[in-house]
Design a protein around this motif. Structure first.
Motif, short mmCIF file in Angstrom:
data_model
loop_
_atom_site.label_atom_id
_atom_site.label_comp_id
_atom_site.label_asym_id
_atom_site.label_seq_id
_atom_site.Cartn_x
_atom_site.Cartn_y
_atom_site.Cartn_z
N GLY A 253 0.83 -1.19 0.00
CA GLY A 253 0.00 0.00 0.00
C GLY A 253 0.86 1.24 0.00
O GLY A 253 2.10 1.18 0.01
N GLU A 254 0.21 2.37 0.00
CA GLU A 254 0.89 3.66 -0.05
C GLU A 254 0.77 4.39 1.28
O GLU A 254 -0.30 4.36 1.92
N ILE A 255 1.85 5.01 1.72
CA ILE A 255 1.77 5.95 2.83
C ILE A 255 1.27 7.26 2.23
O ILE A 255 2.04 8.06 1.68
N ALA A 256 -0.03 7.47 2.32
CA ALA A 256 -0.67 8.54 1.56
C ALA A 256 -0.74 9.86 2.32
O ALA A 256 -0.82 10.93 1.70
N GLY A 257 -0.74 9.80 3.66
CA GLY A 257 -0.85 11.02 4.43
C GLY A 257 -0.22 10.87 5.80
O GLY A 257 -0.15 9.76 6.34
N ALA A 281 -3.76 15.02 8.43
CA ALA A 281 -3.32 13.81 7.71
C ALA A 281 -4.27 13.48 6.57
O ALA A 281 -3.83 13.09 5.48
N LEU A 282 -5.58 13.62 6.80
CA LEU A 282 -6.55 13.38 5.73
C LEU A 282 -6.34 14.36 4.58
O LEU A 282 -6.36 13.98 3.40
N ALA A 283 -6.12 15.62 4.93
CA ALA A 283 -5.88 16.63 3.90
C ALA A 283 -4.59 16.34 3.14
O ALA A 283 -4.52 16.51 1.92
N ASP A 284 -3.57 15.90 3.86
CA ASP A 284 -2.30 15.56 3.22
C ASP A 284 -2.48 14.43 2.22
O ASP A 284 -1.82 14.40 1.17
N ALA A 285 -3.39 13.50 2.53
CA ALA A 285 -3.67 12.37 1.63
C ALA A 285 -4.62 12.77 0.51
O ALA A 285 -4.84 11.96 -0.42
N GLY A 286 -5.21 13.96 0.59
CA GLY A 286 -6.15 14.40 -0.44
C GLY A 286 -7.48 13.70 -0.37
O GLY A 286 -8.14 13.50 -1.40
N ILE A 287 -7.91 13.33 0.85
CA ILE A 287 -9.17 12.63 1.02
C ILE A 287 -10.02 13.32 2.06
O ILE A 287 -9.55 14.22 2.77
N VAL A 288 -11.27 12.88 2.17
CA VAL A 288 -12.17 13.36 3.22
C VAL A 288 -12.51 12.19 4.13
O VAL A 288 -12.20 11.04 3.83
N ALA A 289 -13.17 12.50 5.23
CA ALA A 289 -13.46 11.47 6.23
C ALA A 289 -14.24 10.30 5.65
O ALA A 289 -14.01 9.13 6.02
N ALA A 290 -15.15 10.57 4.72
CA ALA A 290 -15.98 9.50 4.15
C ALA A 290 -15.17 8.48 3.36
O ALA A 290 -15.64 7.38 3.09
N ASP A 291 -13.93 8.83 2.99
CA ASP A 291 -13.10 7.91 2.22
C ASP A 291 -12.41 6.86 3.10
O ASP A 291 -11.85 5.90 2.58
N VAL A 292 -12.42 7.05 4.41
CA VAL A 292 -11.72 6.15 5.33
C VAL A 292 -12.59 4.93 5.64
O VAL A 292 -13.75 5.06 6.03
N ASP A 293 -12.02 3.75 5.48
CA ASP A 293 -12.75 2.50 5.69
C ASP A 293 -12.58 1.93 7.10
O ASP A 293 -13.41 1.13 7.54
N VAL A 294 -11.53 2.32 7.79
CA VAL A 294 -11.29 1.81 9.14
C VAL A 294 -10.30 2.72 9.84
O VAL A 294 -9.40 3.28 9.21
N VAL A 295 -10.47 2.86 11.15
CA VAL A 295 -9.52 3.60 11.98
C VAL A 295 -8.86 2.62 12.95
O VAL A 295 -9.54 1.89 13.67
N PHE A 296 -7.53 2.60 12.93
CA PHE A 296 -6.76 1.87 13.93
C PHE A 296 -6.44 2.88 15.03
O PHE A 296 -5.56 3.72 14.88
N PHE A 395 2.11 14.21 22.59
CA PHE A 395 2.36 13.89 21.19
C PHE A 395 1.12 13.28 20.54
O PHE A 395 0.45 12.43 21.13
N ASN A 396 0.81 13.68 19.32
CA ASN A 396 -0.29 13.12 18.54
C ASN A 396 0.17 12.93 17.10
O ASN A 396 0.73 13.87 16.51
N SER A 397 -0.05 11.75 16.55
CA SER A 397 0.36 11.51 15.16
C SER A 397 -0.70 10.68 14.44
O SER A 397 -1.44 9.90 15.07
N ALA A 398 -0.77 10.87 13.13
CA ALA A 398 -1.74 10.16 12.30
C ALA A 398 -1.11 9.83 10.96
O ALA A 398 -0.40 10.65 10.39
N VAL A 399 -1.37 8.62 10.49
CA VAL A 399 -0.89 8.17 9.18
C VAL A 399 -2.06 7.60 8.39
O VAL A 399 -2.88 6.84 8.94
N VAL A 400 -2.15 7.95 7.14
CA VAL A 400 -3.15 7.38 6.23
C VAL A 400 -2.44 6.41 5.29
O VAL A 400 -1.45 6.77 4.64
N VAL A 401 -2.93 5.18 5.25
CA VAL A 401 -2.43 4.21 4.27
C VAL A 401 -3.58 3.81 3.35
O VAL A 401 -4.73 3.74 3.78
N ARG A 402 -3.26 3.58 2.10
CA ARG A 402 -4.32 3.20 1.17
C ARG A 402 -3.81 2.19 0.16
O ARG A 402 -2.60 2.04 -0.05
N ALA A 403 -4.75 1.52 -0.47
CA ALA A 403 -4.42 0.52 -1.48
C ALA A 403 -3.69 1.17 -2.64
O ALA A 403 -3.91 2.34 -2.95
#
Length: 421
Positions: A253-257, A281-296, A395-403
């Motif tokens: 997958g891609e580290i998208a955000g 992180a969502l903005a960095d990935a170029g997506i909106v909340a509705a595009d996320v399928d799961v939160v870890f 500290f707070n961090s977020a990463v978006v991964v996608r197919a």
């Protein structure tokens, strides 16, 4: 913009040595938590940990490395080797300055250094190992991995407690974008010696229950703290085009955000920064909340902190708007290794179309407004995952991964042809 993809994973935790063993346990919610066996913990108020019991470093590492490494470094070296092997990277065939290493570590070489301190106090300075000069240090995992594999490109070490592993992945992505084709990134932690254990208890957030099945219950009405673990994951991150050119067998997958944010000072009246990290992180990935399928989720298992995270997820995604899971409930919070383990699990969720459950959690308060995956794994088409981590002191961090590949047919075709070969 250069796309950064994951081509190799090396994971180890108390419930699985190796990526597939860890993933099988995670999908089945099979935990590895239990009473510490490395010392007599009967006098301590907290006695449970995610201890790796079946790891013999002599089976995996050259004998010359054993006297100079802490258990956390041994685990990191093995995880890195597994990740490189998974990606079919042969470092000696690549340009040394085209490969970097970025790791996170929150606890340092606790066990090694405290053993040497004991020698100092009981036998004198002449008995202290010369390797004490670096074996304790937070950057030692980056250094040892770099030396072992001849990786001389831009490298770093980050310290941000539980959030540090995601920061390492985010920084590695930045390093790839700046021109380094391949970076090994992630984190591993271990501090299950008596001194290291006391330092964790002092934080005031460890569960003090004796039953492993009831000790770490993220988002549960009966949550009472977390169980620490040891282990983590190292990932091979590559420039997507470079991965295709060298014949990478797969792309997970891609580290998208990625984003990080720091909480304001207590008493300032300003809200915690987790929501800002998520939205950035969502903005960095170029997506909106509705595009996320799961939160870890970070899901520390401390009621007031779980409520705060639930409020952020509810605000961003809406009540029950996205499945939420916490695989670390089965393996313990592994500090610098926790975020990378969750990223590995997210990538495998994308690969297999399954969301692993949160082990143990059964009764989620309705006011949390969370769709926590409980009991059994949930099948589904997972294309995009959000991974969160929070560290002690803000500290707070977020990463978006996608197919990878759906919107890039030429790259997908190149990788598929390599897999068939």
């Amino acid at each position: 913009m250069i796309a950064t993809v994951v081509t190799g994973i090396g994971a180890l935790a108390c419930n699985g040595l190796g990526t597939e063993a860890y993933w099988e346990s995670t999908v089945k919610a099979r935990h590895g938590l239990g009473e510490i066996s490395r010392f007599d913990s009967s006098r301590y108020p907290a006695r449970l940990a995610g201890e790796i019991l079946d790891f013999d470093p002599a089976e995996h590492l050259p004998s010359r490395l054993l006297p100079q490494t802490d258990v956390s470094t041994r685990l990191a070296l093995v995880a890195a080797a597994w990740a490189l092997d998974d990606a079919r990277v042969e470092p000696e065939r690549l340009v040394d300055y085209d490969m970097g290493v970025v790791t996170a570590n929150a606890l340092g070489g606790f066990e090694f250094t405290h053993r040497e301190f004991h020698k100092l106090w009981t036998k004198g300075p002449q008995a202290v190992s010369v390797y004490e000069s670096f074996a304790w240090f937070y950057a030692v995992n980056t250094g040892q991995i770099s030396i072992r594999h001849g990786m001389r490109g831009p490298s770093s070490a980050l310290v941000a407690e539980q959030a540090g592993g995601l920061d390492a992945i985010g920084h590695a992505r930045r390093t790839v974008r700046r021109g380094t084709p391949l970076v090994v990134a992630g984190g591993v932690d271990s501090a299950l010696d008596p001194w290291g254990w006391v330092s964790q208890i002092a934080g005031g957030r460890l569960s003090r229950r004796d039953d492993p099945a009831e000790a770490y219950l993220p988002f549960d009405r009966d949550a009472n703290g977390f169980v620490p673990g040891e282990g983590g994951a190292l990932l091979v991150l590559e420039d997507a085009d470079a991965a295709v050119r060298r014949g990478a067998p797969r792309v997970y997958g891609e580290i998208a955000g990625y984003a990080s944010a720091f909480d304001p000072a207590p008493g300032s009246g300003r809200p915690p920064a987790l929501r800002r990290a998520v939205e950035t992180a969502l903005a960095d990935a170029g997506i909106v909340a509705a595009d996320v399928d799961v939160v870890f989720a970070d899901a520390i298992g401390v009621p007031e902190l779980d409520r705060a995270e639930a409020a952020v997820l509810r605000a961003v995604f809406g009540p029950g708007g996205v499945p939420v899971t916490t695989p670390k409930a089965a393996s313990g919070r592994t500090y610098g290794g926790g975020g990378p383990l969750d990223v590995a699990a997210a990538l495998l969720s994308i690969r297999d179309g399954v969301i692993p459950p949160t082990a143990g959690t059964a009764d989620v308060p309705a006011e949390y407004g969370l769709d926590v995956v409980r009991g059994a794994a949930r099948d589904g088409d997972v294309r995009t995952a959000l991974v969160l981590a929070r560290g002690l002191w803000g500290f707070n961090s977020a990463v978006v991964v996608r197919a990878w590949g759906a919107d890039r047919p030429s790259a997908a075709a190149d990788i598929t042809s390599v897999e068939k070969e």
